[in-house]
Enzyme design. Structure first.
Site, PDB file in Angstrom:
ATOM      1  CG  ASP A  39      -1.793   1.234   1.332  1.00  0.00           C
ATOM      2  OD1 ASP A  39      -2.284   1.697   0.286  1.00  0.00           O
ATOM      3  OD2 ASP A  39      -1.992   1.764   2.446  1.00  0.00           O
ATOM      4  CB  SER A  40       0.138   4.772  -0.635  1.00  0.00           C
ATOM      5  OG  SER A  40      -1.048   4.791   0.132  1.00  0.00           O
ATOM      6  N   GLY A  44      -2.819   9.169  -3.445  1.00  0.00           N
ATOM      7  CA  GLY A  44      -4.123   9.631  -3.949  1.00  0.00           C
ATOM      8  C   GLY A  44      -4.118  11.020  -4.556  1.00  0.00           C
ATOM      9  CB  CYS A  51      -2.938   0.985  -2.497  1.00  0.00           C
ATOM     10  SG  CYS A  51      -3.012   2.751  -2.847  1.00  0.00           S
ATOM     11  CG  ASN A  52      -9.427   0.963  -2.970  1.00  0.00           C
ATOM     12  OD1 ASN A  52     -10.300   0.320  -3.537  1.00  0.00           O
ATOM     13  ND2 ASN A  52      -9.136   0.777  -1.692  1.00  0.00           N
ATOM     14  CD  GLU A 101      -1.607   7.801   7.035  1.00  0.00           C
ATOM     15  OE1 GLU A 101      -0.718   8.616   7.260  1.00  0.00           O
ATOM     16  OE2 GLU A 101      -1.513   6.888   6.193  1.00  0.00           O
ATOM     17  CB  CYS A 121      -9.727   4.822   0.375  1.00  0.00           C
ATOM     18  SG  CYS A 121      -8.191   5.317   1.194  1.00  0.00           S
ATOM     19  CG  HIS A 129      -5.827   5.238   4.826  1.00  0.00           C
ATOM     20  ND1 HIS A 129      -5.086   4.814   3.757  1.00  0.00           N
ATOM     21  CD2 HIS A 129      -4.954   5.789   5.706  1.00  0.00           C
ATOM     22  CE1 HIS A 129      -3.810   5.105   3.976  1.00  0.00           C
ATOM     23  NE2 HIS A 129      -3.699   5.699   5.155  1.00  0.00           N
TER      24      HIS A 129
HETATM   25  N1  DGL Z   1      -4.732   3.501   0.981  1.00  0.00           N
HETATM   26  C1  DGL Z   1      -4.847   4.304  -0.221  1.00  0.00           C
HETATM   27  C2  DGL Z   1      -6.002   3.783  -1.066  1.00  0.00           C
HETATM   28  O1  DGL Z   1      -6.549   2.715  -0.795  1.00  0.00           O
HETATM   29  C3  DGL Z   1      -5.101   5.769   0.081  1.00  0.00           C
HETATM   30  C4  DGL Z   1      -3.967   6.552   0.637  1.00  0.00           C
HETATM   31  C5  DGL Z   1      -3.220   7.374  -0.383  1.00  0.00           C
HETATM   32  O2  DGL Z   1      -3.733   8.378  -0.898  1.00  0.00           O
HETATM   33  O3  DGL Z   1      -2.107   6.999  -0.656  1.00  0.00           O
HETATM   34  O4  DGL Z   1      -6.365   4.410  -2.038  1.00  0.00           O
END
Ligand code: DGL
Length: 275
Positions: free
Chosen positions: A14-15, A47, A77-78, A156, A188, A190
């Protein structure tokens, strides 16, 4: 590494730390699998970055996991899934599972009224990843998308039941609420930790789709189809790598994963960009 293919770990990236919500789901669906996680905490968020940058970072993240000897990759990560999945599959031959397709399938299965809402980062929503994937499954489904960029820093920060989170959710979700959707995709990784607030604001009768839950089932099916599930009967092990260790990392990681992480490895960005 000289492991038989089945006993290799599943790689998840993931990011940042959002993908830990996906690790939690994979571990509960496939408790005997070993998992290696990489969170690009030094370069989060993805994102708000351009498609080219997200593709470049995603290729580096995947290559890092492949060098660790993984048998499959879950793009937890979406944003990366919506932008880089095709490119990743072009570059690497191992199974690569994204978030969008499983989330779209779960939304189609859940909706009764045919009105589906999707929330995600600016990049995921801007690329219309979910609306296209859902309409591909059924062109009659009505999909409304809304970017909720402030949800990532709130998650976060660990503000999972905070007044400010309710206020921001109210602002982001009021339009979707007025459209009488019966299903809302948390597009997402998160967002699942903000479920309580999101559910309260959007309405208790709206079904929330956690793309992590949906993707864990797809991971099981895909690995089963190609006979790549582990034969290990013991509890799987998990290893965590990040490109930066933020001050609040441990505290927030517990929130996302649902348990304490004892050891986190730090990966230098130079290593990531060289491989
Ligand atoms: N976890 C990322 C997602 O699922 C979102 C966080 C980001 O913007 O990097 O899109």
């Amino acid at each position: 590494m000289n492991l038989n293919e089945n006993e290799k770990p599943i790689g998840v990236f993931d990011s940042g730390i959002g993908g830990l919500t996906v690790v939690k789901r994979i571990a509960s669906t496939l408790p005997n699998e070993n998992i290696i996680y990489f969170g690009d905490t030094a370069r989060v968020p993805y994102g708000s970055k351009s498609n080219l940058t997200v593709i470049e970072y995603s290729l580096q993240d995947a290559r890092f996991l492949i060098n660790k000897g993984v048998k499959a990759i879950v793009v937890a990560c979406n944003t990366a899934s919506s932008i880089a999945l095709d490119e990743l599959r072009k570059h690497f031959a191992l199974p690569i599972i994204g978030m969008i397709e499983p989330g779209a399938q779960a939304a189609k299965a859940a909706t009764k009224s045919g009105k589906i809402g999707v929330i995600g980062t600016r990049a995921t929503i801007g690329n219309k990843a979910y609306s296209e994937a859902i309409r591909k499954l059924d062109a009659k489904l009505d999909v409304v998308e809304r970017a909720c960029p402030l949800f990532v820093p709130l998650a976060e920060e660990g503000w999972i039941d905070h007044k400010a989170t309710y206020e921001i959710a109210e602002e982001y979700l009021k339009e979707l609420r007025s459209l009488n959707i019966d299903t809302l995709v948390l597009g997402c990784t998160h967002y699942p930790i903000l479920s309580k607030v999101i559910k309260k604001v959007i309405g208790e009768n709206v079904t929330l789709i956690d793309s992590g839950v949906a993707s864990a089932e797809i991971v099981e099916n895909e690995l089963n189809k190609i006979n790549l599930l582990t034969e290990n009967k013991l509890q799987g092990k998990q290893e965590f790598y990040v490109s930066d260790i933020p001050v609040k990392f441990k505290e927030v990681a517990d929130l996302f994963l649902g348990r304490t992480i004892n050891h986190v490895h730090k990966v230098d960005l130079e290593v990531l960009t060289e491989i």
